[in-house]
Design a protein around this motif. Structure first.
Motif, PDB file in Angstrom:
ATOM      1  N   GLU A   4       0.680  -1.028   0.114  1.00 25.63           N
ATOM      2  CA  GLU A   4      -0.069   0.026   0.131  1.00 25.63           C
ATOM      3  C   GLU A   4       0.572   1.203  -0.177  1.00 25.63           C
ATOM      4  OE1 GLU A   4      -0.215  -2.468   2.397  1.00 25.63           O
ATOM      5  OE2 GLU A   4      -0.656  -1.645   4.388  1.00 25.63           O
ATOM      6  N   THR A   5       2.150   1.145   0.648  1.00 24.88           N
ATOM      7  CA  THR A   5       2.844   2.249   0.746  1.00 24.88           C
ATOM      8  C   THR A   5       3.479   2.610  -0.839  1.00 24.88           C
ATOM      9  OG1 THR A   5       3.594   1.881   2.949  1.00 24.88           O
ATOM     10  CG2 THR A   5       4.828   3.390   1.929  1.00 24.88           C
ATOM     11  N   GLU A   6       3.794   1.330  -1.371  1.00 26.66           N
ATOM     12  CA  GLU A   6       4.426   1.479  -2.829  1.00 26.66           C
ATOM     13  C   GLU A   6       3.457   2.102  -3.676  1.00 26.66           C
ATOM     14  OE1 GLU A   6       7.154   1.346  -5.813  1.00 26.66           O
ATOM     15  OE2 GLU A   6       7.639   0.479  -3.650  1.00 26.66           O
ATOM     16  N   LEU A  10       3.752   5.556  -5.891  1.00 25.39           N
ATOM     17  CA  LEU A  10       3.611   5.827  -7.410  1.00 25.39           C
ATOM     18  C   LEU A  10       2.486   7.126  -7.826  1.00 25.39           C
ATOM     19  CD1 LEU A  10       3.055   1.923  -8.384  1.00 25.39           C
ATOM     20  CD2 LEU A  10       5.112   3.524  -8.946  1.00 25.39           C
ATOM     21  N   GLN A  11       1.483   7.018  -6.848  1.00 30.57           N
ATOM     22  CA  GLN A  11       0.475   8.037  -7.114  1.00 30.57           C
ATOM     23  C   GLN A  11       1.236   9.329  -6.861  1.00 30.57           C
ATOM     24  OE1 GLN A  11      -2.895   7.478  -4.699  1.00 30.57           O
ATOM     25  NE2 GLN A  11      -3.969   9.026  -5.299  1.00 30.57           N
ATOM     26  N   ILE A  12       2.006   9.504  -5.720  1.00 31.59           N
ATOM     27  CA  ILE A  12       2.702  10.867  -5.583  1.00 31.59           C
ATOM     28  C   ILE A  12       3.512  11.006  -6.843  1.00 31.59           C
ATOM     29  CG2 ILE A  12       4.418  11.942  -4.381  1.00 31.59           C
ATOM     30  CD1 ILE A  12       3.093  10.405  -1.702  1.00 31.59           C
ATOM     31  N   LEU A  13       4.505  10.206  -7.469  1.00 30.47           N
ATOM     32  CA  LEU A  13       5.201  10.554  -8.416  1.00 30.47           C
ATOM     33  C   LEU A  13       4.609  10.859  -9.784  1.00 30.47           C
ATOM     34  CD1 LEU A  13       7.969   7.671  -7.520  1.00 30.47           C
ATOM     35  CD2 LEU A  13       8.329  10.110  -7.254  1.00 30.47           C
ATOM     36  N   SER A  14       3.446  10.469  -9.765  1.00 26.08           N
ATOM     37  CA  SER A  14       2.687  10.493 -11.005  1.00 26.08           C
ATOM     38  C   SER A  14       2.386  12.021 -11.140  1.00 26.08           C
ATOM     39  CB  SER A  14       1.463   9.694 -11.095  1.00 26.08           C
ATOM     40  OG  SER A  14       0.458  10.223 -10.166  1.00 26.08           O
ATOM     41  N   THR A  15       2.410  12.800 -10.072  1.00 26.30           N
ATOM     42  CA  THR A  15       2.144  14.180 -10.155  1.00 26.30           C
ATOM     43  C   THR A  15       3.336  15.085 -10.807  1.00 26.30           C
ATOM     44  OG1 THR A  15       3.018  14.811  -7.948  1.00 26.30           O
ATOM     45  CG2 THR A  15       0.738  13.916  -7.836  1.00 26.30           C
ATOM     46  N   GLY A  16       4.521  14.408 -10.878  1.00 23.28           N
ATOM     47  CA  GLY A  16       5.545  15.081 -11.573  1.00 23.28           C
ATOM     48  C   GLY A  16       5.941  16.166 -10.527  1.00 23.28           C
ATOM     49  N   ARG A  17       5.486  16.348  -9.308  1.00 22.03           N
ATOM     50  CA  ARG A  17       6.062  17.599  -8.398  1.00 22.03           C
ATOM     51  C   ARG A  17       6.827  17.147  -7.314  1.00 22.03           C
ATOM     52  NH1 ARG A  17       0.186  20.708  -9.333  1.00 22.03           N
ATOM     53  NH2 ARG A  17       0.594  21.130 -11.497  1.00 22.03           N
ATOM     54  N   LEU A  28       6.171   7.711   3.845  1.00 21.87           N
ATOM     55  CA  LEU A  28       7.065   8.465   2.960  1.00 21.87           C
ATOM     56  C   LEU A  28       7.558   9.990   3.493  1.00 21.87           C
ATOM     57  CD1 LEU A  28       5.506   7.486  -0.732  1.00 21.87           C
ATOM     58  CD2 LEU A  28       7.351   6.360   0.463  1.00 21.87           C
ATOM     59  N   ILE A  29       8.544  10.238   3.412  1.00 22.46           N
ATOM     60  CA  ILE A  29       8.868  11.815   3.487  1.00 22.46           C
ATOM     61  C   ILE A  29       9.034  12.210   2.025  1.00 22.46           C
ATOM     62  CG2 ILE A  29      10.151  13.774   4.445  1.00 22.46           C
ATOM     63  CD1 ILE A  29      10.628  12.052   6.956  1.00 22.46           C
ATOM     64  N   VAL A  30       8.120  13.264   1.689  1.00 21.68           N
ATOM     65  CA  VAL A  30       8.266  13.879   0.270  1.00 21.68           C
ATOM     66  C   VAL A  30       8.643  15.283   0.356  1.00 21.68           C
ATOM     67  CG1 VAL A  30       6.835  14.061  -2.008  1.00 21.68           C
ATOM     68  CG2 VAL A  30       6.164  12.169  -0.266  1.00 21.68           C
ATOM     69  N   LYS A  31       9.243  15.892  -0.659  1.00 22.11           N
ATOM     70  CA  LYS A  31       9.682  17.231  -0.957  1.00 22.11           C
ATOM     71  C   LYS A  31       8.701  17.436  -2.167  1.00 22.11           C
ATOM     72  CE  LYS A  31      13.279  20.358  -2.594  1.00 22.11           C
ATOM     73  NZ  LYS A  31      14.568  20.546  -3.067  1.00 22.11           N
ATOM     74  N   TRP A  32       7.971  18.509  -2.199  1.00 18.45           N
ATOM     75  CA  TRP A  32       7.115  19.052  -3.362  1.00 18.45           C
ATOM     76  C   TRP A  32       7.514  20.201  -3.895  1.00 18.45           C
ATOM     77  CZ3 TRP A  32       2.785  15.797  -4.421  1.00 18.45           C
ATOM     78  CH2 TRP A  32       2.663  14.735  -3.463  1.00 18.45           C
ATOM     79  N   THR A  33       7.478  20.370  -5.278  1.00 21.14           N
ATOM     80  CA  THR A  33       7.908  21.495  -5.871  1.00 21.14           C
ATOM     81  C   THR A  33       6.541  21.942  -6.476  1.00 21.14           C
ATOM     82  OG1 THR A  33      10.263  20.811  -6.039  1.00 21.14           O
ATOM     83  CG2 THR A  33       9.259  22.756  -7.444  1.00 21.14           C
ATOM     84  N   LEU A  34       5.933  23.121  -5.840  1.00 20.87           N
ATOM     85  CA  LEU A  34       4.439  23.431  -6.406  1.00 20.87           C
ATOM     86  C   LEU A  34       4.647  24.729  -7.156  1.00 20.87           C
ATOM     87  CD1 LEU A  34       2.720  22.497  -3.116  1.00 20.87           C
ATOM     88  CD2 LEU A  34       2.833  20.971  -5.144  1.00 20.87           C
ATOM     89  N   PRO A  35       4.247  24.727  -8.401  1.00 22.40           N
ATOM     90  CA  PRO A  35       4.168  26.174  -9.147  1.00 22.40           C
ATOM     91  C   PRO A  35       3.232  27.110  -8.505  1.00 22.40           C
ATOM     92  CG  PRO A  35       3.047  24.131 -10.220  1.00 22.40           C
ATOM     93  CD  PRO A  35       3.435  23.758  -9.190  1.00 22.40           C
ATOM     94  N   LYS A  36       3.632  28.210  -8.581  1.00 24.43           N
ATOM     95  CA  LYS A  36       2.662  29.474  -8.160  1.00 24.43           C
ATOM     96  C   LYS A  36       2.254  30.248  -9.515  1.00 24.43           C
ATOM     97  CE  LYS A  36       3.855  31.346  -4.176  1.00 24.43           C
ATOM     98  NZ  LYS A  36       4.669  32.143  -3.146  1.00 24.43           N
ATOM     99  N   GLU A  37       1.011  30.996  -8.990  1.00 23.79           N
ATOM    100  CA  GLU A  37       0.415  32.013 -10.339  1.00 23.79           C
ATOM    101  C   GLU A  37       1.678  32.763 -10.998  1.00 23.79           C
ATOM    102  OE1 GLU A  37      -2.977  33.404  -9.315  1.00 23.79           O
ATOM    103  OE2 GLU A  37      -4.167  31.568  -8.896  1.00 23.79           O
ATOM    104  N   ASP A  38       2.227  33.297 -10.273  1.00 16.74           N
ATOM    105  CA  ASP A  38       3.483  34.400 -10.408  1.00 16.74           C
ATOM    106  C   ASP A  38       4.639  33.685 -11.285  1.00 16.74           C
ATOM    107  OD1 ASP A  38       4.819  33.169  -8.555  1.00 16.74           O
ATOM    108  OD2 ASP A  38       5.184  34.988  -7.372  1.00 16.74           O
TER     109      ASP A  38
END
Length: 200
Positions: A4-6, A10-17, A28-38
């Motif tokens: 279930e963790t795997e 996979l679901q998180i990596l599918s975001t590409g972020r 999991l410990i995850v680092k997210w790179t999220l685009p902003k409107e600016d």
């Protein structure tokens, strides 16, 4: 890593972020790179795991708990502390216990235990939860029992909260009767191919 963790990974990596910083059996410990409107980006960190919801295992979205960059750095250097922190936040690992008198049992059958308030606990969910908490335990175990407790009880590992059935009749000779009733229910459950772990 659990299956279930795997799937969560996979679901998180599918975001590409997302970037996996730590992969453990349950989280999991995850680092997210999220685009902003600016046009800039925002960096966030989180714990992620399989979601357990009131209706069972919610599998549409992973469970997530946001943390600071400082916390992420600390937990990557101190994995034991990361484990403790995760378990303090994830519902499965600090499951509440609901105590119910044995007099509230409506029926015990091949599928599970039904109570007068319409609560129904299935053996299947309990087997899954017991095996997840005790990976080396008996496969068909659905919870614990303690005949030495006063009152004696059987605790079913249901998903949203553990249901502790209290054999708590009062009066003269009640202690002996309560132990006897607890033993009878244990045998009834065993008749359907399941068991409880003896804590006595």
């Amino acid at each position: 890593m659990r299956d279930e963790t795997e799937l969560v990974k996979l679901q998180i990596l599918s975001t590409g972020r997302a970037e996996m910083l730590l992969e453990q059996e349950d989280y999991l410990i995850v680092k997210w790179t999220l685009p902003k409107e600016d046009g800039s980006v925002e960096i966030k960190y989180s714990f992620n795991a399989y979601a357990y919801s009131k209706t069972g295992m919610g599998n549409n979205y992973p469970w997530q708990h946001n943390i600071t960059a400082e916390q992420a750095e600390h937990f990557l250097e101190n994995i034991d502390e990361a484990e403790k922190f995760f378990k303090s936040k994830h519902h499965f690992f600090h499951t509440e216990i609901k105590e119910i008198s044995c007099e509230e049992i409506e029926s015990v059958d091949e599928d599970g235990v039904k109570f007068k308030d319409e609560l129904f606990v299935t053996y299947n969910e309990c087997v899954f939860n017991f095996a997840r908490k005790h990976p080396s335990g008996a496969y068909q175990c659905i919870g614990d029992r303690d005949m030495s407790s006063d009152p004696p009880y059987i605790e079913l590992y249901s998903t949203y909260c553990h249901v502790r059935i209290m054999f708590d009749r009062k009066g003269e000779g009640a202690r002996k009767d309560n132990i006897s009733d607890c033993q009878k229910m244990t045998k009834q459950i065993q008749k359907y191919g399941y068991d409880t772990f003896d804590l006595s």
